[in-house]
Design a protein around this motif. Structure first.
Motif, short mmCIF file in Angstrom:
data_model
loop_
_atom_site.label_atom_id
_atom_site.label_comp_id
_atom_site.label_asym_id
_atom_site.label_seq_id
_atom_site.Cartn_x
_atom_site.Cartn_y
_atom_site.Cartn_z
N ARG A 211 0.84 -1.09 0.03
CA ARG A 211 -0.21 -0.25 0.16
C ARG A 211 0.64 0.96 0.08
O ARG A 211 1.86 1.59 0.67
N PRO A 212 0.92 2.08 -0.74
CA PRO A 212 1.46 3.22 -0.40
C PRO A 212 1.32 4.30 0.42
O PRO A 212 2.94 4.89 0.71
N GLU A 213 0.77 4.00 1.28
CA GLU A 213 0.46 4.60 2.59
C GLU A 213 1.84 4.15 3.14
O GLU A 213 2.42 4.99 4.21
N LYS A 214 2.11 2.96 3.63
CA LYS A 214 3.07 1.88 3.74
C LYS A 214 4.50 2.19 3.68
O LYS A 214 5.22 2.52 4.26
N ILE A 215 4.64 2.25 2.45
CA ILE A 215 5.69 3.13 1.91
C ILE A 215 5.54 4.35 1.95
O ILE A 215 7.62 4.39 1.86
N ASN A 238 7.36 -0.46 -12.81
CA ASN A 238 7.18 0.59 -13.58
C ASN A 238 5.03 -0.62 -13.14
O ASN A 238 3.95 0.49 -13.75
N SER A 239 5.27 -1.41 -13.00
CA SER A 239 3.88 -1.62 -12.57
C SER A 239 2.82 -1.86 -11.69
O SER A 239 2.33 -2.91 -11.28
N TYR A 240 3.76 -0.59 -10.55
CA TYR A 240 3.03 -1.24 -9.24
C TYR A 240 1.69 -0.26 -8.96
O TYR A 240 1.42 0.02 -9.87
N GLY A 241 1.23 -1.72 -8.36
CA GLY A 241 -0.60 -0.62 -8.38
C GLY A 241 -1.15 -2.03 -8.83
O GLY A 241 -2.10 -1.53 -8.22
N LYS A 242 -0.90 -2.42 -8.80
CA LYS A 242 -2.01 -4.30 -9.16
C LYS A 242 -2.30 -4.73 -7.91
O LYS A 242 -1.55 -5.20 -7.30
N GLY A 243 -3.24 -4.41 -8.48
CA GLY A 243 -4.81 -5.64 -7.22
C GLY A 243 -4.75 -4.59 -5.58
O GLY A 243 -5.03 -4.90 -4.94
N LEU A 244 -4.15 -3.18 -5.68
CA LEU A 244 -4.81 -1.88 -5.04
C LEU A 244 -5.92 -1.58 -5.68
O LEU A 244 -6.16 -1.24 -6.36
N ASP A 245 -6.72 -1.49 -4.28
CA ASP A 245 -7.80 -0.68 -4.68
C ASP A 245 -7.15 0.92 -4.68
O ASP A 245 -6.59 1.70 -4.10
N GLY A 246 -8.31 1.57 -5.16
CA GLY A 246 -7.28 2.83 -5.57
C GLY A 246 -7.13 3.68 -6.91
O GLY A 246 -6.41 2.15 -7.37
N ASP A 247 -6.69 4.67 -7.50
CA ASP A 247 -5.94 5.02 -8.31
C ASP A 247 -4.77 4.94 -8.53
O ASP A 247 -4.21 6.05 -7.86
N VAL A 248 -3.88 4.32 -8.17
CA VAL A 248 -2.26 4.52 -7.68
C VAL A 248 -1.45 3.92 -8.64
O VAL A 248 -1.77 2.93 -8.81
N SER A 249 -0.40 4.48 -9.42
CA SER A 249 0.37 3.86 -10.04
C SER A 249 2.04 4.40 -9.42
O SER A 249 1.66 4.93 -8.51
#
Length: 474
Positions: A211-215, A238-249
């Motif tokens: 999750r981005p907030e953890k990073i 580059n493919s970070y964000g797969k499987g996470l909720d919300g629009d994150v890249s």
């Protein structure tokens, strides 16, 4: 096939592992007058090094001290790499030598973990041929290490945990970092690409992102502790964000980390060209803390070989990315990985790769002769070119890169560059070494007090592999 869903270690599971850590610590306090010593060695890539830091964090929590010597260790753990046969052979050789340690210290524990151990045939070989190895666990069971060690200490029998269940993101486990000014942050695990030569998807599992907030919280804590360089890790960031909720890249994650206050810089690896977007290149150009250096593995300059490798891009598409990046960032530098001697590769294919090297003008290359990995698609392909000829091709490619790299280094002479002093240099006594934001290696005369700090260095001389310079007073 799609990537795995996001699965995190539950609070109950985390608590359970901390309970095992406490139990192990109590056992060790009764068995040893002084804290026992652990020797942990991670082979291979930065992801393995990062995993090793987590293993050492758990060991420290369990009461272990650390030693660089296997002879003085009460616990030895090799964190293994499966990317090439040579890496596996080194592990088997080192593990074989440990039988002498075991003979002299019957109560010591020897363990193996990591990518090699996730392969059933390797685990079976260890079980049969290396009876002095006490514990074996794969990448999917890393978060269960305290439980595994507890079992080995209490059951007096070998423990093998090769877990094929879903990958789990384990937040909240302790970390003991190897450095005090440079740090790794794993932002995602696994790979969905299935390049035909690569074993990684089979031993690391499918892609799943933290999750981005953890990073961001981990990055903010590192900056507060004085770390000067943070490298974001993933098999394909580059493919970070797969499987996470919300629009994150990955682009958005970079911007979030770039907003953290402090004097630090951000690197990342590894990027896959098929997922490298203009948005990402725009982001790098607009973020002042993100280094203008992109490691963009091309593997081959031949479209025919790229297709056989299942890379999902062409030579022209790759060059378009390089041209776009340089239009946005004239000072951007590129490094890359290249495989020589892939099954059915011809000398003409090699010449196309050499031509690409001269077109891109890489600052540095990581070059490898193809290594057959059982279980991959390429392992079943015809491979008629003898190893001796591949070695000649390898030297031919390296010569082309040496000419390009030397010219790049020569162009730095007379410039003043910002360098993070990283340690002692090979250039001679009294010299330190470091890297610029663009990843150039710089050696300069300075005392150890500069290690871990940013310094300005005026470049005075170019070598084939680095440049020399003198510190400029602020």
């Amino acid at each position: 096939m799609s990537s795995q869903k996001h699965v995190e270690m539950t609070a109950e599971e985390l608590h359970c592992q901390y309970e095992y850590m406490a139990k192990v610590k109590e056992i060790l306090q009764h068995r040893y007058v002084h804290p026992p010593l652990a020797h942990v060695h991670s082979f291979g890539c930065q992801a393995n090094v990062s995993d090793g830091e987590r293993i050492k964090g758990m060991l420290a929590e369990m009461g272990y001290g650390f030693t660089d010597s296997t002879d003085s260790a009460d616990f030895i753990l090799y964190n293994t790499c499966a990317i090439r046969k040579g890496a596996e052979d080194r592990v088997f050789g080192n593990v074989g030598e440990l039988q002498h340690n075991k003979r002299s210290r019957k109560d010591m524990i020897i363990g193996l973990c990591g990518c090699m151990m996730q392969q059933e045939q390797v685990a079976a070989k260890i079980k049969k041929s290396y009876p002095h190895v006490d514990i074996v666990f794969g990448t999917h069971a890393m978060h269960k290490f305290p439980q595994i060690l507890f079992q080995a200490l209490t059951q007096k029998q070998r423990v093998f945990q090769i877990d094929d269940s879903e990958n789990v993101i384990a937040e909240g486990l302790p970390i003991r970092r190897d450095g005090s000014y440079k740090a790794w942050i794993q932002i995602m695990y696994g790979c969905d690409n299935f390049c035909t030569y690569c074993i990684v998807p089979y031993v690391r599992g499918r892609e799943h992102s933290r999750r981005p907030e953890k990073i961001v919280a981990e990055a903010r804590e590192l900056v507060a502790q004085g770390y000067k360089e943070i490298t974001l890790l993933g098999q394909n960031v580059n493919s970070y964000g797969k499987g996470l909720d919300g629009d994150v890249s990955f682009s958005k994650l970079l911007r979030m980390i770039n907003e953290i206050e402090g004097d630090f810089r951000v690197r990342f690896m590894t990027s896959h060209p098929k997922d490298c977007t203009h948005e990402l290149l725009d982001t790098i150009s607009q973020c002042d803390k993100v280094c203008r250096h992109i490691h963009l593995p091309v593997q081959s300059g031949s479209d025919r070989i790229l297709k056989l490798m299942n890379r999902h891009y062409t030579r022209d598409q790759y060059l378009d990315l390089v041209r776009y990046a340089r239009a946005k960032m004239p000072d951007v530098t590129f490094t890359s990985d290249i495989i020589v001697g892939f099954p059915s590769e011809t000398h003409d294919d090699l010449l196309q790769t050499i031509k690409l090297i001269k077109e891109v003008e890489y600052d540095a290359l990581f070059t490898f002769i193809y290594s057959k990995r059982e279980g991959t698609k390429a392992a079943g392909m015809d491979d008629p070119v003898p190893e001796k000829e591949k070695s000649l091709w390898f030297r031919e490619l390296q010569a082309a890169q040496t000419e390009v790299g030397s010219r790049h280094n020569a162009a730095l002479v007379g410039k003043t560059l910002r360098v993070l002093a990283d340690g002692h240099a090979k250039s001679g006594e009294g010299y330190l070494t470091g890297r610029t934001d663009s990843n150039a290696v710089v050696d300069f005369k300075a005392d150890d007090g500069h290690i871990g700090k940013f310094v300005k260095v005026h470049i005075t001389k170019a070598l084939s592999w680095a440049v020399l310079g003198e510190i400029v007073d602020e």
